[in-house]
Write a protein that holds these residues in place. Structure first.
Motif, short mmCIF file in Angstrom:
data_model
loop_
_atom_site.label_atom_id
_atom_site.label_comp_id
_atom_site.label_asym_id
_atom_site.label_seq_id
_atom_site.Cartn_x
_atom_site.Cartn_y
_atom_site.Cartn_z
N ARG A 43 39.39 40.63 42.57
CA ARG A 43 40.67 39.92 42.50
C ARG A 43 41.50 40.17 43.74
O ARG A 43 42.22 39.30 44.22
CB ARG A 43 41.45 40.39 41.25
N ARG A 44 41.37 41.37 44.31
CA ARG A 44 42.12 41.72 45.52
C ARG A 44 41.39 41.29 46.80
O ARG A 44 41.89 41.50 47.89
CB ARG A 44 42.32 43.25 45.58
N SER A 53 48.34 42.89 38.59
CA SER A 53 48.44 41.87 37.55
C SER A 53 49.32 42.38 36.42
O SER A 53 49.29 43.55 36.07
CB SER A 53 47.05 41.50 37.05
N SER A 106 48.76 41.30 47.32
CA SER A 106 47.99 41.26 46.09
C SER A 106 48.69 42.12 45.03
O SER A 106 48.31 43.25 44.79
CB SER A 106 46.58 41.78 46.35
N ASN A 143 43.94 39.97 30.25
CA ASN A 143 43.38 40.85 31.28
C ASN A 143 43.18 42.29 30.78
O ASN A 143 42.89 43.19 31.56
CB ASN A 143 44.20 40.82 32.58
N ALA A 153 35.94 44.00 38.92
CA ALA A 153 36.77 42.80 38.73
C ALA A 153 38.08 42.91 39.51
O ALA A 153 38.50 41.96 40.17
CB ALA A 153 37.05 42.59 37.24
N GLU A 154 38.73 44.07 39.45
CA GLU A 154 39.99 44.25 40.17
C GLU A 154 39.79 44.22 41.69
O GLU A 154 40.61 43.67 42.41
CB GLU A 154 40.67 45.55 39.76
#
Length: 198
Positions: A142-143, A12, A9, A18, A138-139
């Protein structure tokens, strides 16, 4: 047997999409227009405290002549930036610059401070704790990580709260959770933070 975590991962890449805007919505809109060449100003100057996101925004605007930490430029670099702004004005280029204070308060040559104030000047406003918590949620999502609210609250009260540091801590928590085959709990967070500080 210890499980090794793979870097599956990656962080970003900084983009305007973002960037967590918080109170910087107007700034983001102007940056998009500036990058697309939709207004006449050749320079856009961003200033704000450390960790406010200036570097993220500069990295997100690839293709523009960008200079970060302008307050740290030596004499030769100041002259180079002054010339780049003048050339952009003659040739229709765009220059994006960031620093830690408004142009008039920078420890730079007077002619460069004047040039930096030519175009739009925006203060990048820091995020609130609620907006930082939103970023962490959110992070983590995402991971593919499950992070309880108590963990988010703990991080926001015990570590540096700039987004790059928070992202690095999430990376370490993800790695430690996989290697130790443990859920992300407060004891694991404390262990990871001890390792980071050591």
């Amino acid at each position: 047997m210890k499980q090794l975590a793979l870097g599956i991962s990656p962080p970003s890449r900084p983009t305007l999409e973002n960037f967590v805007p918080g109170a910087n919505g107007e700034l983001l809109a102007r940056l998009r227009e500036f990058r697309a060449g939709k207004f006449a100003d050749v320079i856009l100057y961003l200033w704000g405290e450390a960790g406010s996101g200036k570097s993220h925004l500069l990295q997100a605007c690839t293709g523009l002549h960008a200079v970060d930490d302008v307050e740290k430029l030596n004499e030769a670099s100041q002259i180079e930036l002054f010339n780049a702004i003048n050339e952009a004005k003659l040739c229709g280029g765009k220059v994006l610059v960031a620093g830690n204070a408004p142009p008039a308060q920078l420890p730079l040559r007077e002619d460069l401070k004047s040039r930096l104030a030519w175009g739009l000047v925006y203060q990048v406003k820091p995020l609130t704790d609620g907006e930082r918590a939103e970023f962490l949620r959110a992070e983590a999502g995402r991971r593919g990580m499950r992070v309880a609210e108590e963990i988010i609250d703990y991080l926001l009260t015990h570590v540096r709260r700039d987004l790059s540091t928070l992202g690095e801590i999430l990376d370490e928590l993800d790695r430690a959770s996989l290697e130790k085959q443990r859920q992300i709990t407060l004891p694991l967070v404390r262990d990871v933070l001890k390792d980071i500080e050591a």
